[in-house]
Design an enzyme around this catalytic site. Structure first.
Site, PDB file in Angstrom:
ATOM      1  N   GLU A 181      34.414  -6.134  82.228  1.00  0.00           N
ATOM      2  CA  GLU A 181      35.496  -6.089  83.099  1.00  0.00           C
ATOM      3  C   GLU A 181      35.012  -6.503  84.725  1.00  0.00           C
ATOM      4  O   GLU A 181      35.554  -7.258  85.095  1.00  0.00           O
ATOM      5  CB  GLU A 181      36.261  -4.572  83.120  1.00  0.00           C
ATOM      6  CG  GLU A 181      37.079  -4.495  81.972  1.00  0.00           C
ATOM      7  CD  GLU A 181      36.619  -4.401  80.540  1.00  0.00           C
ATOM      8  OE1 GLU A 181      35.545  -4.100  80.557  1.00  0.00           O
ATOM      9  OE2 GLU A 181      37.173  -4.304  79.717  1.00  0.00           O
ATOM     10  N   HIS A 189      43.164   5.866  76.797  1.00  0.00           N
ATOM     11  CA  HIS A 189      43.883   4.694  76.576  1.00  0.00           C
ATOM     12  C   HIS A 189      45.352   4.931  76.631  1.00  0.00           C
ATOM     13  O   HIS A 189      46.007   4.006  76.313  1.00  0.00           O
ATOM     14  CB  HIS A 189      43.903   4.351  75.040  1.00  0.00           C
ATOM     15  CG  HIS A 189      42.566   3.546  74.779  1.00  0.00           C
ATOM     16  ND1 HIS A 189      41.209   4.332  74.844  1.00  0.00           N
ATOM     17  CD2 HIS A 189      42.148   2.208  74.532  1.00  0.00           C
ATOM     18  CE1 HIS A 189      40.307   3.296  74.475  1.00  0.00           C
ATOM     19  NE2 HIS A 189      40.769   2.129  74.440  1.00  0.00           N
TER      20      HIS A 189
END
Lengths: 369, 431
Positions: free
Chosen positions: A92, A161
């Protein structure tokens, strides 16, 4: 992590198959009464903007050969090739920074995060490299980039998440933060985001991807685009204002229906843009209804609701007839157990109860709980 | 043609190859000798067999391509630079040095503030690379970015004014010491976080490839040079970007300015294998180690690496072994570095070395160099005067430039910014 994602993809893919046929039908016959899923709305918006401007490209994990972890980029690799639909390694920080660097040079990257939770690995580039560059360079270097992906609570994926980042990114000058709810929002706002000259954080919701919404011919037009910084009044009302964004707009609309049966007319504002926040629409509505409930999935402290409350207190204090109430996610990391998870995010009945309290129709908070 | 092949320097047992560098900090490694964590003490014994005379890291080129070696062997008959090139390099290095010395003065006089990191001692790296670049080529720097900007062509006035926080600065006083940007000269910024500039530079290189291959701008052969330090090479973004740059064959040169110290953390105390250049081959790109105190050696390596990138042959990792003559920043008391180490590198001043080379080879006269020094003194004096006399940014500037789009409301169907449409803030919110 990947196991969970794959599982979800399986489900997502199946629902996509169902909706694809509907969409292709819809594209060939332009008749009335059409519906489109949010997934197809996003896919078509990406497709059209990539087709219109060769500077637009998509990068991220699994966006190419896998067709997108949630199938948002389905078919784009075949159409635009691997130079414009880039499968990146799981890095990322690396690929987000690469996107920002490409935007420095006038390209228009769309960076997909498999979920916005992973943007934490890249937040340095979103804030420090993207949001601040135009200012630090005194306007010499603008960063036309879109960071997009599913945000907020999914289902059963636990604390890491399930996290809404709307208020995080919205607190940073230099970013624009968009939160689509319907297919119309998804199409219009994503197109606006890609065409925008500044960095845009585009927060989608995984649980909305498969949901279908009615869609007009105007929205299907390839030139369709929604303004950034404008909220939409999804339902007009006169007794209480309910602000919401993303998936919570649906909940607010359901709550409004229930309230209508009990004689309370709720006005539902779909914020659409969290930054810049459409303060004038919110305040105009509150001045009309004199009551305000804010709804969001994120944490309460320093949340979007807190900002809205402040705006109303500052600009419309004298118009308020009841205390403002914030409906938010519980102030805890998301629990895994399904029953606890349900308790940790706002439910329709929470909104209904709060609206009734605001309209003096129910017992106080402690008794209701 | 590659500078080195990946197989040539691939080492299965890195500990065996790092020996000479590890030696200098023998004491720091002492505890490891009895540490069974490393599994085998057999390999570690090689520390004992090292030459005791090698007090400092090797300063010569450890690994350069055959091409460079060939050029060097020919250098007795064929000089590495022409007179004009030599003068240009000298002027740029002297400018870098004089500018930074002036910054220190101005900082202590309270004319500039915050963190100011000076480049003294490392000039050969900036000059050696950047003077080979075209204006369209990009440079990404760190918080130690004044001299990179100067080498790339940003005027001393603009950089000094920026440091003074004045409206005439290259970023109108909005960037500051650690954030020099210039669109005109393709200075992509000083990045204040470790590793942050590397992905952005890689993205710039990506856009160059994209413009050539997707937008069909056939003549787009722009190269990006990313400068960063030894401390950064332990950060994940470094590895992520080496991987992607090699994977996508991007036109970029990763330049490690290894000045041996990350603030007060010695490189050998922070890095398992201190030979950074070896990480290039691990990612399938050439890795080169060069004496960063010798601008001519840096320049030879830079020529190869930049040429490689421009020809579309992919990235190169260059480790320049250099040294900063001052502390990490002007606020750093610099107490951890050994005076003997400082003296060793001070004796290898890159500016003095270039001067000696040019005079020994009868390229220039002492007088010609003096003229340059005098000119640079004037340039720096002028920059200070200019910065001092320049106005502070007006109050109205505070809220400008947050977005490219003036108020952040996006672009309307007529292609103009929505905030310019008086109706945008009126009427209902229905759209």
């Amino acid at each position: 992590m990947l196991g969970i994602i794959r599982q979800k993809v399986g489900a997502g893919g199946a629902s996509l198959l169902r909706t694809r046929s509907a969409v292709s039908a819809l594209r060939s016959y332009s008749s009335a009464g059409k519906e489109m899923t949010v997934r197809d709305a996003l896919n078509s918006a990406l497709d059209e903007e990539m087709s219109a401007d060769p500077k637009v490209f998509l990068m991220g994990e699994e966006v190419g050969e896998y067709q997108g972890a949630y199938k948002i980029s389905k078919g784009l690799l075949e159409k635009y090739g691997p130079e414009r639909v880039l499968d990146t390694p799981i890095t990322e920080a690396g690929f987000t920074g690469i996107g920002v660097g490409a935007a420095y040079h006038g390209l228009r990257p769309v960076v997909e995060f498999m979920t916005f939770n992973f943007s934490m690995q890249a937040i340095d580039h979103i804030i420090n490299s993207a949001a601040k560059s135009n200012y630090m360079s005194a306007g010499q270097i603008s960063v036309p980039i879109v960071f997009r992906g599913p945000n907020g609570a999914a289902a059963g994926v636990g604390a890491q998440h399930s996290h809404c980042y709307a208020s995080w990114y919205a607190s940073c000058p230099g970013l624009k933060v968009l939160t689509p709810y319907s297919s119309e929002d998804a199409r219009g706002l994503l197109k606006a985001a890609i065409r925008d000259p500044d960095p845009v954080v585009f927060l989608e919701n995984e649980l909305l991807y498969g949901e279908s919404f009615p869609i007009s011919a105007e929205v299907l037009d390839s030139s369709f685009c929604l303004p950034i910084g404008k909220a939409k009044i999804e339902r007009e009302g006169k007794d209480v204002t309910i602000t919401a964004f993303s998936k919570m707009v649906g909940y607010a609309l359901k709550a409004a229906e229930i309230l209508a049966k009990e004689g309370i007319s709720a006005e539902v504002i779909n914020l659409r843009t969290i930054r810049p926040l459409d303060r004038s629409t919110i305040n105009a509505s509150v001045r009309k209804t004199n009551r305000l409930i804010t709804v969001e999935e994120g944490f309460p402290q320093h949340g979007v609701g807190a900002e809205i409350c402040t705006s109303v207190v500052e600009e419309s204090f004298g118009y308020l007839d009841a205390p403002v109430e914030r409906i938010t996610g519980a102030d805890v990391p998301m629990p895994y157990a399904a029953n606890l998870e349900r308790l940790a995010v706002p439910q329709v009945e929470d909104i209904v109860r709060a609206a009734k309290r605001a309209c003096y129709r129910s017992v106080p908070l402690a008794a209701a709980a | 043609m590659s500078l080195t092949t990946s197989t040539k320097f691939a080492q299965p047992l890195p500990l065996n190859t790092t020996s000479s560098r590890s030696k200098e900090h023998k004491l720091l490694f002492e505890p490891f000798r009895t540490n069974t964590f490393l599994g085998s003490t057999h390999k570690l014994r090689c520390f004992n067999s090292l030459s005791k005379s090698n007090l400092h890291r090797r300063s010569a080129i450890v690994a350069v391509s055959d091409v460079v070696k060939e050029k060097k062997s020919k250098s007795s008959t064929n000089l590495l630079i022409t007179k004009e090139e030599g003068l240009e390099l000298y002027e740029d290095m002297v400018l870098g040095r004089a500018f930074e010395d002036m910054c220190a003065q101005m900082y202590y006089r309270g004319k500039m503030f915050g963190f100011v990191h000076l480049y003294n001692g490392q000039e050969a790296v900036s000059t050696g690379f950047i003077k080979l670049l075209k204006q369209e080529d990009s440079v990404a720097s760190t918080y130690r970015d004044h001299v990179h900007s100067l080498s790339k062509g940003v005027s001393a006035r603009a950089v000094m004014s920026e440091l003074f926080g004045k409206a005439t600065g290259c970023c109108r006083g909005q960037g500051g010491s650690m954030h020099m940007f210039s669109k005109e000269h393709n200075v992509l910024g000083g990045f204040a976080f470790i590793g942050e500039g590397i992905p952005v530079a890689t993205g710039a290189a990506f856009s160059s490839k994209y413009r050539r291959e997707v937008l069909k701008e056939a003549d787009c052969d722009h190269v990006t040079v990313a400068f960063f330090g030894d401390g950064t090479c332990n950060n994940g973004q470094f590895f992520e970007c080496l991987n992607m740059a090699a994977l996508w064959k991007l036109p970029i040169v990763f330049v490690v300015e290894n000045n041996l110290w990350a603030i007060g953390m010695s490189h050998v105390r922070a890095t398992s294998d201190p030979e950074i250049w070896k990480k290039g081959p691990a990612f399938g790109m050439p890795g080169v180690h060069v004496d960063g105190m010798d601008v001519l050696k840096v320049r030879e390596v830079a020529k190869e690496a930049i040429g490689r990138a421009r020809r579309g042959e992919g990235p190169t990792l260059v480790e320049c072994e250099t040294y900063r003559f001052r502390g990490h920043s002007l606020a750093d008391p610099d107490e951890l570095r050994d005076p003997a180490e400082k003296a060793h590198y001070a004796a290898r001043d890159p500016i003095t070395a270039l001067k000696r080379y040019m005079i020994d080879n009868n390229l220039v006269t002492e007088q010609e160099l003096k003229t340059i020094e005098k000119k640079i003194d004037e340039v720096v004096e002028d920059a200070v005067e200019f910065a001092d006399e320049s106005p502070h940014p007006p109050r109205s500037q505070l809220l400008e430039n947050v977005f490219a789009d003036p108020k952040g409301f996006g672009i309307g169907p007529d292609g103009r910014y929505r905030c310019e449409d008086p109706k945008f803030t009126q009427g209902t919110a229905h759209v």
